[in-house]
Design a protein around this motif. Structure first.
Motif, mmCIF file in Angstrom:
data_model
loop_
_atom_site.group_PDB
_atom_site.id
_atom_site.type_symbol
_atom_site.label_atom_id
_atom_site.label_comp_id
_atom_site.label_asym_id
_atom_site.label_seq_id
_atom_site.Cartn_x
_atom_site.Cartn_y
_atom_site.Cartn_z
ATOM 1 N N THR A 65 2.835 -2.406 -11.340
ATOM 2 C CA THR A 65 2.272 -2.196 -12.964
ATOM 3 C C THR A 65 0.784 -2.273 -13.038
ATOM 4 O O THR A 65 0.129 -1.345 -13.644
ATOM 5 N N ALA A 66 0.068 -3.246 -12.411
ATOM 6 C CA ALA A 66 -1.521 -3.166 -12.084
ATOM 7 C C ALA A 66 -1.954 -1.694 -11.542
ATOM 8 O O ALA A 66 -3.066 -1.359 -12.228
ATOM 9 N N MET A 67 -1.259 -1.414 -10.621
ATOM 10 C CA MET A 67 -1.795 -0.199 -9.800
ATOM 11 C C MET A 67 -1.559 0.968 -10.646
ATOM 12 O O MET A 67 -2.484 1.909 -10.699
ATOM 13 N N VAL A 102 -6.887 2.591 -0.953
ATOM 14 C CA VAL A 102 -6.987 1.773 0.340
ATOM 15 C C VAL A 102 -8.417 1.882 0.736
ATOM 16 O O VAL A 102 -8.958 3.187 1.150
ATOM 17 N N CYS A 103 -9.249 0.891 0.715
ATOM 18 C CA CYS A 103 -10.568 1.078 1.365
ATOM 19 C C CYS A 103 -10.901 0.105 2.490
ATOM 20 O O CYS A 103 -11.993 0.081 3.160
ATOM 21 N N GLY A 104 -9.874 -0.543 2.797
ATOM 22 C CA GLY A 104 -10.063 -1.211 3.879
ATOM 23 C C GLY A 104 -8.634 -2.156 4.204
ATOM 24 O O GLY A 104 -7.913 -2.433 3.422
ATOM 25 N N ALA A 105 -8.142 -2.182 5.446
ATOM 26 C CA ALA A 105 -7.149 -2.989 5.693
ATOM 27 C C ALA A 105 -7.109 -3.769 7.265
ATOM 28 O O ALA A 105 -8.103 -3.498 8.028
ATOM 29 N N VAL A 106 -6.401 -4.905 7.524
ATOM 30 C CA VAL A 106 -6.346 -5.579 8.464
ATOM 31 C C VAL A 106 -5.181 -6.185 8.901
ATOM 32 O O VAL A 106 -4.404 -6.495 7.977
ATOM 33 N N PHE A 126 -8.299 -2.435 -2.034
ATOM 34 C CA PHE A 126 -8.119 -1.230 -2.643
ATOM 35 C C PHE A 126 -9.372 -1.333 -3.832
ATOM 36 O O PHE A 126 -9.904 -2.520 -4.270
ATOM 37 N N ASP A 127 -9.979 -0.124 -3.916
ATOM 38 C CA ASP A 127 -10.909 0.046 -4.522
ATOM 39 C C ASP A 127 -10.360 0.294 -6.379
ATOM 40 O O ASP A 127 -9.338 0.100 -6.574
ATOM 41 N N ASP A 187 -15.441 -4.994 -7.475
ATOM 42 C CA ASP A 187 -14.549 -4.320 -8.396
ATOM 43 C C ASP A 187 -13.230 -4.139 -7.611
ATOM 44 O O ASP A 187 -12.572 -3.361 -7.908
ATOM 45 N N LYS A 188 -13.288 -4.720 -6.461
ATOM 46 C CA LYS A 188 -11.981 -4.289 -5.441
ATOM 47 C C LYS A 188 -11.074 -5.546 -5.397
ATOM 48 O O LYS A 188 -11.457 -6.745 -5.653
ATOM 49 N N HIS A 189 -9.786 -5.128 -5.090
ATOM 50 C CA HIS A 189 -8.884 -6.148 -4.836
ATOM 51 C C HIS A 189 -8.345 -6.220 -3.482
ATOM 52 O O HIS A 189 -8.142 -5.036 -3.063
ATOM 53 N N ILE A 190 -8.020 -7.445 -3.117
ATOM 54 C CA ILE A 190 -7.441 -7.501 -1.725
ATOM 55 C C ILE A 190 -6.032 -8.368 -1.904
ATOM 56 O O ILE A 190 -6.142 -9.172 -2.601
#
Lengths: 205, 199
Positions: free
Chosen positions: B192-194, B111-115, B105-106, B84-87
């Motif tokens: 908009t989505a966020m 933010v649940c991860g970044a690189v 993003f969860d 259910d997360k988006h990158i």
């Protein structure tokens, strides 16, 4: 001079960086960390050795008027090949070195050795001279890279070694200045000073 | 010193250049598929890292195929889905060249991860954006709140409570500014989505 001497001399008494004072520019750019310094050193050694060999083989046919251009074509061809091979087989390392590999073309050691040695000597001694100077350059790069990474970020090869010694707990702090390019020149300067004060032969009156 | 005629010099240069060009073309063409494969695997590994999946160059393709799907969050807004997360992909300018990255993003768009990665930032300074330590500073941050889109900014001595501020890199101010700019430019189109959750 014997071939063995040709390889060993540039490590100390005829070091390309500290005695001939060539290749200072890349010494400054890639030595903030040890790992890129080592890969750069290896790439420069390969290029210097092969360029010396090829130019030495061609030396009797090169018209003196265009010899610098001929040298440049040979060196840049080799460097581009090294870059392409790194990208195909050592992708991680090539990403880390990025633009520096291309800059080997402008490394004064490569063309310096071609002009000073390969143009007037047979292939085998030229190859030895190239390897020797490559190693001489590598030694300096490794010393400077180790000093800067250790004192600047408290790491070696990316491993946080200072953290394990507990020095941070008694108030020690990493010296961020070490990571700045000017500190590379100061470290090289200290190396030159140490070498010349030990070796009387190198002192100028 | 032996002297050479102009004709010799011209023919010599032409032959030399021809040979060098031929050699380089052969090398470039033979190595191209391998390089492209490496770049593709590198990209997939980055997306997996953003999602928190550890992969090696060998396992990346299988893991990617199993976990990640490509999707869209609106017209011209591509994204990757992991559960259910988006990158979301990021592209920007650093001090010396391009920088890029992926941010995961969860459901609530935290933010649940970044690189991050870069082409030519200074190793040890701006180049540190590629480290896991830097990427981990973003976890738990958010670029939306009830007032709308609030970009995540890199700051010296960022406030620990703020969900929109992250500590910048010391000695890498120009690169840090580039990262801030990239986060604003690349994430704003997705607002908009966020912000849907607040409406």
């Amino acid at each position: 001079m014997k071939n063995r001497q040709l390889i060993v001399m540039p490590w100390r008494d005829n070091n390309p960086v500290t005695v001939q004072v060539l290749g200072i520019c890349s010494c400054l750019a890639v030595t903030a960390q040890l790992k890129p310094a080592v890969v750069m050193a290896a790439s420069v050694t390969v290029v210097t050795a092969l360029a010396n060999l090829i130019i030495s083989l061609m030396r009797n046919s090169i018209p003196p008027r265009i010899r610098i251009i001929v040298q440049l074509v040979v060196v840049s061809t080799l460097v581009v090949i090294v870059d392409q091979v790194l990208r195909a087989y050592f992708y991680d390392v090539s990403k880390q070195l990025s633009v520096f590999v291309g800059l080997i073309i402008t490394n004064c050691i490569v063309m310096g050795r071609l002009e000073a040695f390969a143009m007037h000597n047979p292939p085998v001694p030229a190859l030895c001279d190239g390897i020797g100077n490559g190693i001489g350059y590598s030694i300096v790069l490794v010393i400077v890279g180790t000093t800067r990474e250790l004192l600047g970020s408290g790491c070696l090869w990316g491993v946080p070694v200072v953290e394990h010694t507990g020095l941070y707990n008694i108030g020690y702090e990493d010296n961020g200045l070490m990571l700045m390019p000017p500190m590379a020149l100061i470290v090289v300067g200290l190396l030159i000073w140490a070498q010349r004060s030990k070796n009387k032969k190198l002192q100028e009156s | 010193m032996k002297s050479y005629s102009n004709r010799y010099v011209l023919i010599y240069s032409a032959v030399l250049l021809g040979a060098a060009a031929l050699l380089l073309s052969v090398v470039a063409v033979t190595l191209r598929p391998r390089q492209q494969h490496n770049e593709d695997v590198g990209r997939k590994q980055m997306i997996l890292r953003a999602a928190g999946i550890v992969s090696t160059a060998e396992s990346a393709e299988t893991l990617y195929a199993e976990n990640i799907s490509e999707t869209s969050l609106g017209e011209g807004l591509p994204a990757y889905r992991y559960g259910d997360k988006h990158i979301i992909a990021l592209h920007g300018k650093g001090l010396w060249g391009p920088i890029w990255g992926y941010m995961c993003f969860d459901k609530e768009w935290n933010v649940c991860g970044a690189v991050f990665d870069h082409k030519g930032e200074t190793p040890g300074l701006g180049g540190n954006i590629a480290t896991d330590e830097f990427a981990s500073r973003f976890i738990g941050k958010s670029c939306v709140d009830s007032t709308g889109f609030v970009p995540i900014a890199l700051k010296k001595r960022a406030s620990k409570e703020s969900r929109h501020e992250v500590d910048a890199i010391s000695g890498g101010t120009m690169t840090s500014n580039g990262v801030s700019e990239m986060l604003r430019e690349c994430l704003e189109p997705y607002k908009t989505a966020m912000t849907k959750q607040y409406r």
